[in-house]
Design an enzyme around this catalytic site. Structure first.
Site, PDB file in Angstrom:
ATOM      1  N   HIS A  60       1.470  15.048   8.329  1.00  0.00           N
ATOM      2  CA  HIS A  60       0.090  15.482   8.563  1.00  0.00           C
ATOM      3  C   HIS A  60      -0.007  16.615   9.594  1.00  0.00           C
ATOM      4  O   HIS A  60      -0.676  17.622   9.332  1.00  0.00           O
ATOM      5  CB  HIS A  60      -0.783  14.295   8.959  1.00  0.00           C
ATOM      6  CG  HIS A  60      -1.134  13.406   7.809  1.00  0.00           C
ATOM      7  ND1 HIS A  60      -2.079  13.743   6.871  1.00  0.00           N
ATOM      8  CD2 HIS A  60      -0.666  12.189   7.433  1.00  0.00           C
ATOM      9  CE1 HIS A  60      -2.186  12.782   5.971  1.00  0.00           C
ATOM     10  NE2 HIS A  60      -1.333  11.826   6.286  1.00  0.00           N
ATOM     11  N   HIS A  86     -10.856  10.380   5.726  1.00  0.00           N
ATOM     12  CA  HIS A  86     -10.840  10.734   4.309  1.00  0.00           C
ATOM     13  C   HIS A  86     -12.032  11.612   3.928  1.00  0.00           C
ATOM     14  O   HIS A  86     -11.916  12.446   3.024  1.00  0.00           O
ATOM     15  CB  HIS A  86     -10.783   9.480   3.443  1.00  0.00           C
ATOM     16  CG  HIS A  86      -9.416   8.867   3.387  1.00  0.00           C
ATOM     17  ND1 HIS A  86      -9.178   7.581   2.969  1.00  0.00           N
ATOM     18  CD2 HIS A  86      -8.197   9.382   3.719  1.00  0.00           C
ATOM     19  CE1 HIS A  86      -7.878   7.332   3.029  1.00  0.00           C
ATOM     20  NE2 HIS A  86      -7.261   8.399   3.494  1.00  0.00           N
TER      21      HIS A  86
END
Length: 393
Positions: free
Chosen positions: A380, A251
């Site tokens: 992703h 993240h």
């Protein structure tokens, strides 16, 4: 120079990932998509469960496939998913979108900000790809979602409501807001309405600047209702699917990517500075310098907690390196881009089919998903290729 800098290779990689799922993912019985694939064999292990995030990620993937590859089957597959999203995930009575649908019946109707962010992303990408055989209600849906989740006094979004929008959950989370920022950037790129860009910048500055003053520049995951850091939330469940305890290197670097993308649209001087800082922090704390890959999480002292390595992390790192190279011209990001791709193609990719494993062990042995409701149909890695096409190739 690695093959992954070549546009033909990146496009073929997108196509291979799409073709791992297509056409078997098209549910002709109930509508929508089937996401529960054995990542090793390609066999479907369950057909009826429809997760909102998986539905929206499929729509996003097919939108990208249509725009980048110009394949007619991507357009029809995207329209198929959009119909299901708006007919069966969408709640005509209460507004908003059901979290999980079984066949065509909702079985979990909580209103989750994380999921609604992906609704906005899917609608924006479909509009961007000119998949408009009917009117896509992008602006109407975005405004509704922001009205329900937005907390103006904090410049951030609540995380969750019950099915009737009457009881907000006390928990506040960074992950939902990160993806809302991503979605708002996409909505801005599709509509050119500055309000959505302003909201994306507000979320980004709150989470990556203001709230990192107490954590040495690192982004924490979990917060109390008034956005104080909650360092004990899910302390005993560091493997939680959506709310794991600990700092997540993935993240930090995903935010680095988003800040670099925001710098295309804003001249705010903090964007690239924070993007570069977060990129470096992710490498320093999360990258396994011996075996490659990012540890899933680390504790407040910087020690790894969950040492398995998830493919979404290195995919986001590829996108971050590509975007930062484009925005800064610094060759270190091109070197990291090659390093990340070398690792991903060696350890994260199923060599037979081209799909990516959800995760590998600390020593890079695949851990294929063969049970449970799936939410990651190649979103992703397709995103990594898309950003690379835009920034490098």
């Amino acid at each position: 120079m690695g093959m992954w800098r070549d546009s033909d290779w990146l496009q073929s990689h997108i196509q291979r990932i799409l073709e791992f799922y297509h056409p078997d993912c098209i549910d002709t019985a109930h509508g929508g998509y089937i996401a529960q694939f054995d990542e090793e064999t390609g066999d479907i292990y369950e057909k009826r469960s429809k997760h909102l995030v998986a539905t929206c990620r499929f729509i996003t993937n097919y939108s990208i496939g249509h725009r980048v590859l110009d394949r007619n089957w991507c357009q029809s597959a995207c329209e198929h998913g959009l119909d299901f999203l708006l007919d069966y995930h969408h709640d005509e009575t209460q507004g908003g979108f059901h979290w999980i649908v079984e066949g065509r019946e909702p079985i979990d109707s909580k209103r989750v900000c994380y999921g609604h962010a992906f609704v906005l992303l899917a609608l924006a990408r479909a509009k961007e790809a000119d998949i408009v055989s009917w009117d896509i209600p992008l602006v109407e849906t975005t405004d509704f979602v922001m009205e329900r989740f937005w907390e103006d006094e904090h410049g951030l979004c609540k995380s969750e409501y019950d099915s009737t929008w009457t009881r907000p959950e006390a928990y506040r989370g960074q992950n939902a807001n990160m993806h809302m920022c991503e979605a708002l950037i996409a909505v801005y790129e599709a509509t050119h309405d500055d309000q959505y860009l302003d909201d994306a910048l507000t979320i980004a500055e709150a989470l990556t600047v203001a709230l990192t003053q107490k954590t040495d520049g690192l982004i924490w995951e979990h917060y109390a209702p008034t956005w104080e850091h909650d360092f004990m939330y899910n302390r005993e469940t560091p493997n939680d699917t959506f709310r794991p305890w600990g700092y997540q290197p993935g993240h930090q670097i995903e935010w680095a990517k988003l800040l670099a993308i925001l710098s295309r649209h804003s001249e705010a001087d903090w964007l690239i500075r924070r993007a570069e800082e977060l990129f470096r922090l992710s490498i320093d704390y999360g990258w396994d310098s011996d075996r490659g890959g990012f540890y899933y999480s680390f504790d407040r002292e910087g020690a790894p907690v969950v040492t398995e390595k998830y493919s979404w992390e290195v995919a986001e790192a590829i996108g971050a390196a590509a975007a930062l190279y484009e925005r800064t011209g610094d060759s270190q990001y091109l070197d990291w881009y090659d390093t990340f791709w070398q690792y991903a193609t060696t350890h994260m990719t199923n060599s037979e089919f081209g799909n990516w494993y959800t995760k590998v062990t600390e020593t890079n042995e695949p851990v294929p998903t063969t049970e449970g409701i799936a939410v990651e149909p190649g979103y992703h890695p397709i995103g990594a290729c898309t950003e690379a096409l835009r920034s490098i190739a």
